[in-house]
Enzyme design. Structure first.
Site, PDB file in Angstrom:
ATOM      1  CG  HIS A   1      -0.319   0.146   2.548  1.00  0.00           C
ATOM      2  ND1 HIS A   1      -0.147   1.367   3.157  1.00  0.00           N
ATOM      3  CD2 HIS A   1       0.154  -0.775   3.421  1.00  0.00           C
ATOM      4  CE1 HIS A   1       0.409   1.193   4.336  1.00  0.00           C
ATOM      5  NE2 HIS A   1       0.608  -0.097   4.519  1.00  0.00           N
TER       6      HIS A   1
ATOM      7  CG  ASP B   1       3.316   0.918   7.549  1.00  0.00           C
ATOM      8  OD1 ASP B   1       2.855   0.276   6.590  1.00  0.00           O
ATOM      9  OD2 ASP B   1       2.712   1.073   8.633  1.00  0.00           O
TER      10      ASP B   1
ATOM     11  CD  GLU C   1      -2.295  -1.471   5.812  1.00  0.00           C
ATOM     12  OE1 GLU C   1      -2.133  -2.410   6.608  1.00  0.00           O
ATOM     13  OE2 GLU C   1      -1.974  -0.279   6.090  1.00  0.00           O
ATOM     14  CD  GLU C   2      -1.078   2.845   7.461  1.00  0.00           C
ATOM     15  OE1 GLU C   2      -1.606   2.452   8.519  1.00  0.00           O
ATOM     16  OE2 GLU C   2       0.120   2.661   7.206  1.00  0.00           O
TER      17      GLU C   2
ATOM     18  CG  ASP D   1       2.491  -3.465   5.378  1.00  0.00           C
ATOM     19  OD1 ASP D   1       3.235  -2.542   5.727  1.00  0.00           O
ATOM     20  OD2 ASP D   1       1.251  -3.363   5.341  1.00  0.00           O
TER      21      ASP D   1
ATOM     22  CG  HIS E   1       1.868   3.498  12.578  1.00  0.00           C
ATOM     23  ND1 HIS E   1       0.555   3.320  12.929  1.00  0.00           N
ATOM     24  CD2 HIS E   1       2.015   2.891  11.374  1.00  0.00           C
ATOM     25  CE1 HIS E   1      -0.075   2.638  11.988  1.00  0.00           C
ATOM     26  NE2 HIS E   1       0.802   2.348  11.030  1.00  0.00           N
TER      27      HIS E   1
END
Length: 343
Positions: free
Chosen positions: A69, A186, A220-221, A241, A321
């Site tokens: 993603h 990510d 995706e998030e 990922d 993150h």
């Protein structure tokens, strides 16, 4: 190192430079579409806004779908405050305390882009006696615009509205020692890896035994990126990922991680076993790990009802993150695992 690593890192940097929080991804999709086309493929933009591309392959009834993603964490304007500053609401799992003092951009719908900084309310230590103890959360933080605004009306005159996206500076850096540091590795790093694998197949004129597809997702998030667009004949999907790095896990930034279980449950036993076998046969630096707080595109694919096997791999990424870090070795091991597993 493989000859495609420089290309992967270069593409990752270019993709990281394009803002793309979930729901605001058109510009990055357009760029990646053109890159696939330059490699000689015919990508399709899905109705949902992602990219689906066939890499070829012989067995059309036993295809494999690689999912990565390129949507990221971000925020959205929730309120224009009376002082002219902006209260935000997160898009995806971006922690407010992790974004403190980060430069950001407000993407208005019709009136251009404005810059600012995400700060604690009353952010001057010499003025705020509670600065140290104040909990960092979206209700206690604000975007201070780099504009001469003093009240709500001043900000509204700029064209800023509730619902405008706010994008945070990725601060990408590649060091001489091979470390790659940035927000949003990510999962833009994996998009770069999938582009590198597509380039490898094309330049080496390799036709895989199985049909191989790539799906670059854009939600995706927020949990539903991989919930659609599985081509006919696909029997297996693998999310590429980030590999988790942290206490209690074996992975580090130099390895490719093979996930055996995440917070949604175990991955397909046969797929995980075959990935481990391919890693060992190719003498890769890898780990098998369990991710305690994690969900992936392929989790969403299965939840949508597709009858497929599933797996998850990724280069080790520390500080997920947040301001994330990996290494070229981990990127290389991930590329080589795809190559060894699929051909």
């Amino acid at each position: 190192m493989n000859q495609y690593l420089d290309y992967i890192v270069e593409q990752t940097q270019k993709i990281l430079a394009i803002d793309s929080p979930s729901g605001y991804t058109k510009e990055v999709v357009d760029y990646v579409m053109k890159e696939y086309e330059s490699l000689g493929y015919k990508p399709i933009k899905t109705v949902k806004g992602g990219i689906l591309v066939s890499l070829g392959g012989n067995n059309q009834k036993d295809g494999v779908l690689l999912e990565a993603h390129m949507d990221t964490l971000g925020a959205m304007v929730a309120e224009i405050k009376e002082n002219g500053r902006l209260r935000l609401t997160p898009v995806g799992g971006m922690e407010a305390n992790n974004a403190e003092a980060e430069n950001c951009r407000v993407m208005t719908r019709f009136d251009g882009i404005y810059e600012g900084t995400f700060q604690l309310n009353n952010a001057s230590v010499h003025v705020n006696k509670d600065y140290r103890d104040k909990k960092r959360e979206y209700s206690s933080m604000e975007v201070v615009l780099d504009e001469k605004v003093f009240n709500k009306e001043d900000t509204e005159k700029l064209g800023i509205r509730v619902g405008d996206f706010v994008c945070f500076d990725p601060r990408t850096k590649v060091t001489e020692k091979g470390f790659i540091k940035s927000r949003f590795l990510d999962d833009k790093l994996s998009v770069g890896i999938l582009l590198g694998y597509a380039k490898y197949l094309k330049e080496e004129k390799i036709v895989p035994d199985r049909a191989v597809y790539q799906h670059i997702t854009v939600y995706e998030e927020v949990g539903h990126g991989g919930a659609a667009s599985v081509p006919d004949g696909v029997t297996e999907a693998i999310s590429v990922d980030m590999g988790c790095v942290g206490e209690g896990l074996q992975c580090d930034e130099f390895k490719v991680s093979i996930c055996a279980k995440d917070s949604r449950g175990p991955y397909n036993y046969d797929v995980v076993s075959s990935l481990v076998k391919a890693a060992e046969e190719n003498k890769l630096d890898y780990s098998v790990d369990i991710y305690p707080f994690y969900g992936s595109d392929v989790d969403a694919t299965l939840s949508a009802g597709y009858d497929i096997k599933h797996g998850l791999i990724g280069a080790g990424v520390y500080a997920s993150h947040g301001y994330e870090r990996t290494h070229k070795n981990g990127v290389n091991n991930t590329f080589l695992l795809l190559k060894g597993y699929l051909g």
